[in-house]
Design an enzyme around this catalytic site. Structure first.
Site, PDB file in Angstrom:
ATOM      1  N   GLU A   1       1.097   0.883   9.871  1.00  0.00           N
ATOM      2  CA  GLU A   1      -0.405   0.431   9.660  1.00  0.00           C
ATOM      3  C   GLU A   1      -1.273   1.561  10.500  1.00  0.00           C
ATOM      4  O   GLU A   1      -2.239   1.259  11.049  1.00  0.00           O
ATOM      5  CB  GLU A   1      -0.554  -0.794  10.309  1.00  0.00           C
ATOM      6  CG  GLU A   1       0.140  -1.975   9.603  1.00  0.00           C
ATOM      7  CD  GLU A   1      -0.580  -3.304   9.830  1.00  0.00           C
ATOM      8  OE1 GLU A   1      -1.938  -3.539   9.699  1.00  0.00           O
ATOM      9  OE2 GLU A   1       0.254  -4.516  10.144  1.00  0.00           O
TER      10      GLU A   1
ATOM     11  N   ARG B   1      -5.893  -4.346  12.759  1.00  0.00           N
ATOM     12  CA  ARG B   1      -5.309  -3.356  14.074  1.00  0.00           C
ATOM     13  C   ARG B   1      -5.382  -4.175  15.307  1.00  0.00           C
ATOM     14  O   ARG B   1      -4.556  -3.996  16.102  1.00  0.00           O
ATOM     15  CB  ARG B   1      -6.357  -2.090  14.131  1.00  0.00           C
ATOM     16  CG  ARG B   1      -5.874  -1.147  12.969  1.00  0.00           C
ATOM     17  CD  ARG B   1      -6.598   0.295  13.064  1.00  0.00           C
ATOM     18  NE  ARG B   1      -6.142   1.086  11.981  1.00  0.00           N
ATOM     19  CZ  ARG B   1      -6.847   1.634  11.019  1.00  0.00           C
ATOM     20  NH1 ARG B   1      -8.108   1.455  11.212  1.00  0.00           N
ATOM     21  NH2 ARG B   1      -6.249   2.425  10.219  1.00  0.00           N
TER      22      ARG B   1
ATOM     23  N   ALA C   1       3.067   8.872  -0.406  1.00  0.00           N
ATOM     24  CA  ALA C   1       1.779   8.465   0.010  1.00  0.00           C
ATOM     25  C   ALA C   1       1.772   7.568   1.341  1.00  0.00           C
ATOM     26  O   ALA C   1       1.806   6.157   0.995  1.00  0.00           O
ATOM     27  CB  ALA C   1       0.650   8.139  -0.980  1.00  0.00           C
ATOM     28  N   GLY C   2       2.034   7.891   2.390  1.00  0.00           N
ATOM     29  CA  GLY C   2       2.007   7.060   3.728  1.00  0.00           C
ATOM     30  C   GLY C   2       0.461   6.856   4.235  1.00  0.00           C
ATOM     31  O   GLY C   2      -0.293   6.212   3.791  1.00  0.00           O
TER      32      GLY C   2
ATOM     33  N   ARG D   1      18.970  -7.316  41.175  1.00  0.00           N
ATOM     34  CA  ARG D   1      19.731  -6.211  41.434  1.00  0.00           C
ATOM     35  C   ARG D   1      19.705  -5.067  42.744  1.00  0.00           C
ATOM     36  O   ARG D   1      18.450  -5.008  43.007  1.00  0.00           O
ATOM     37  CB  ARG D   1      19.590  -5.002  40.319  1.00  0.00           C
ATOM     38  CG  ARG D   1      20.656  -3.924  40.305  1.00  0.00           C
ATOM     39  CD  ARG D   1      21.884  -4.177  40.162  1.00  0.00           C
ATOM     40  NE  ARG D   1      22.715  -3.059  39.824  1.00  0.00           N
ATOM     41  CZ  ARG D   1      24.041  -2.844  39.456  1.00  0.00           C
ATOM     42  NH1 ARG D   1      24.458  -3.892  39.821  1.00  0.00           N
ATOM     43  NH2 ARG D   1      24.578  -1.755  39.534  1.00  0.00           N
TER      44      ARG D   1
ATOM     45  N   ILE E   1       7.544  -1.929   2.648  1.00  0.00           N
ATOM     46  CA  ILE E   1       6.662  -3.058   2.521  1.00  0.00           C
ATOM     47  C   ILE E   1       7.248  -4.332   3.065  1.00  0.00           C
ATOM     48  O   ILE E   1       8.398  -4.640   2.636  1.00  0.00           O
ATOM     49  CB  ILE E   1       6.329  -3.640   1.154  1.00  0.00           C
ATOM     50  CG1 ILE E   1       6.004  -2.185   0.310  1.00  0.00           C
ATOM     51  CG2 ILE E   1       5.615  -4.745   0.776  1.00  0.00           C
ATOM     52  CD1 ILE E   1       4.492  -1.705   0.617  1.00  0.00           C
ATOM     53  N   THR E   2       6.460  -4.997   3.887  1.00  0.00           N
ATOM     54  CA  THR E   2       7.165  -6.231   4.917  1.00  0.00           C
ATOM     55  C   THR E   2       6.965  -7.304   3.613  1.00  0.00           C
ATOM     56  O   THR E   2       6.141  -7.536   3.094  1.00  0.00           O
ATOM     57  CB  THR E   2       6.114  -6.389   6.017  1.00  0.00           C
ATOM     58  OG1 THR E   2       6.404  -5.119   6.799  1.00  0.00           O
ATOM     59  CG2 THR E   2       6.503  -7.801   6.517  1.00  0.00           C
TER      60      THR E   2
ATOM     61  N   VAL F   1       0.934  -1.135  -0.020  1.00  0.00           N
ATOM     62  CA  VAL F   1      -0.107   0.070   0.128  1.00  0.00           C
ATOM     63  C   VAL F   1       1.065   1.079  -0.133  1.00  0.00           C
ATOM     64  O   VAL F   1       0.777   2.052  -0.945  1.00  0.00           O
ATOM     65  CB  VAL F   1      -0.912   0.028   1.199  1.00  0.00           C
ATOM     66  CG1 VAL F   1      -1.885   1.312   1.193  1.00  0.00           C
ATOM     67  CG2 VAL F   1      -1.823  -1.229   1.257  1.00  0.00           C
TER      68      VAL F   1
END
Length: 403
Positions: A384, A263, A133-134, A288, A160-161, A128
């Protein structure tokens, strides 16, 4: 179906299997793949062999009336390592697009093609975002035009993944620029059929999630048959005709249809990262010692951990609610999907920052994983749909919802 988050025995078994895989297979390799920025093919193969990668898992999740199966798996894998987990789960975005928009015939054919087989796993990519164009999907410049019996696609996609290495690319392109987002369609592109006209551009070097491949994808007059438009040609032509007449097309933009479904899953991935950072900080605070006592006995640290745990549980519940609503076919009238993604992404970044602070100087060096958790978590406020976009969606929903 009443809202009930009690897990079934089968869901608990799946959760335990995913947790064991994350602990025994993913975590020992996390630092290596982060350092070398390589796609973890051996781990994807192992995930496919045990049923944590493949169309069967996605189909099981899609048919789950509670909506929780995929949520459980994603949280555990991303608890293991976000980069490797995204390499395993990244194909799900392309597959979800097919489920959301495809015809029954396309679903039967293309979902298995996206994932391949356990002996030969393949990848999918959802294309996409573009260089110019994000978040503004109305400005996509990638075009698809009719040429005889084919579609011809031209344009460049960014961030793009699995871009360029996936066997199946689902690409969103504009078919009628005069209609804006309503003039867009999604297309199924098999990289092996494009005669080199689909190619990977620049592989991107990232702050985090380095085991997940991210790249530009160039479509140079890529020719695909008419039946590769998601949803079918008749449905597309009918939708375009309504849009040209000024009538409602009945659905949101094709890209947004996919994001609406994903989502809650994206949000729970961030919850997994946050939980990993919280658990690391809690363990460190127990062992610690400062001023003669464990860090956990200092109120400033204990209260910080209490806030971290509270925020994580709140984010998880928002994600579960949205997933349940989606599984029940209930619309997100108040932006519930965006609420889940917004809260989970920002919680993950904040929790990881607190985990680094609790570790002190050790949190800033790579000997401890919390610095990697923060680097990985940051993108969950960006991809996304940025946090700002999620707030915009929620605000618009509040302005139009009938309470």
């Amino acid at each position: 179906m009443a809202l009930d988050f009690s897990l079934t025995d089968e869901q608990r078994q799946i959760q335990e299997m995913a947790h064991r895989f994350a602990l025994e297979v993913i975590r020992p390799e996390a630092a290596y793949y982060d350092e070398h920025e390589e796609t973890p093919w051996p781990i994807i193969q192992k995930a496919a062999e045990v049923g944590l990668y493949g169309w069967e898992l996605l189909a099981s999740g899609q048919s789950d009336p509670t909506g929780l199966t995929l949520m459980l798996v994603n949280e555990e894998l991303f608890w293991g390592d976000a980069g490797i987990a995204l390499a395993i789960m990244g194909s799900g975005l392309a597959a979800t697009a097919v489920f959301a928009q495809g015809t029954p015939e396309q679903i039967r054919e293309w979902i298995p093609r996206i994932y391949g087989t356990p002996s030969e796993p393949k990848l999918g990519a959802f294309c996409v975002t573009e260089p110019d164009a994000g978040s503004d999907v109305s400005s996509l410049r990638t075009r698809a035009r009719r040429d005889g019996d084919d579609w011809v696609i031209s344009g460049t996609k960014q961030f793009i993944t699995n871009g360029g290495i996936a066997d199946v690319h689902v690409v969103v392109a504009t078919v009628d620029p005069s209609l804006g987002v309503r003039g867009q369609a999604s297309f199924l592109v098999d990289r092996n059929e494009t005669q080199g006209r689909l190619r990977m551009g620049r592989k991107l070097r990232k702050l985090g999630i380095r085991a997940s491949h991210t790249a530009e994808v160039v479509f140079d007059e890529v020719r695909v048959p008419q039946d590769r438009v998601l949803g079918g040609l008749e449905r597309l032509e009918a939708r375009l005709a309504r849009a040209r007449e000024g009538r409602s097309t009945g659905r949101s933009a094709v890209a947004l249809q996919t994001f609406e479904r994903t989502r809650p899953v994206v949000g729970i991935q961030a919850v997994g990262i946050a939980r990993a950072a919280y658990e690391a900080a809690l363990e460190y605070a127990k062992t610690r010692r400062q001023f003669g006592v464990p860090l956990l006995q200092h109120e400033a640290i204990a209260f910080k951990l209490a806030d971290m745990r509270t925020a994580i549980d709140a984010a998880r519940l928002l994600c579960w609610r949205a997933a349940w609503m989606a599984a029940q076919g209930q619309p997100f009238l108040h932006g519930e999907g965006s609420m889940a993604k917004l809260k989970a992404g920002e919680t993950a970044v904040w929790v990881c920052e607190q985990a680094i602070q609790i570790h002190g100087g050790y949190g800033y060096i790579r000997d401890y994983p919390v610095e990697r958790y923060w680097r990985d978590a940051k993108v969950w406020t960006i991809f996304e749909g940025t946090s700002e976009i999620q707030r915009r969606i929620i605000a618009q929903a509040l302005a139009t919802a009938d309470d």
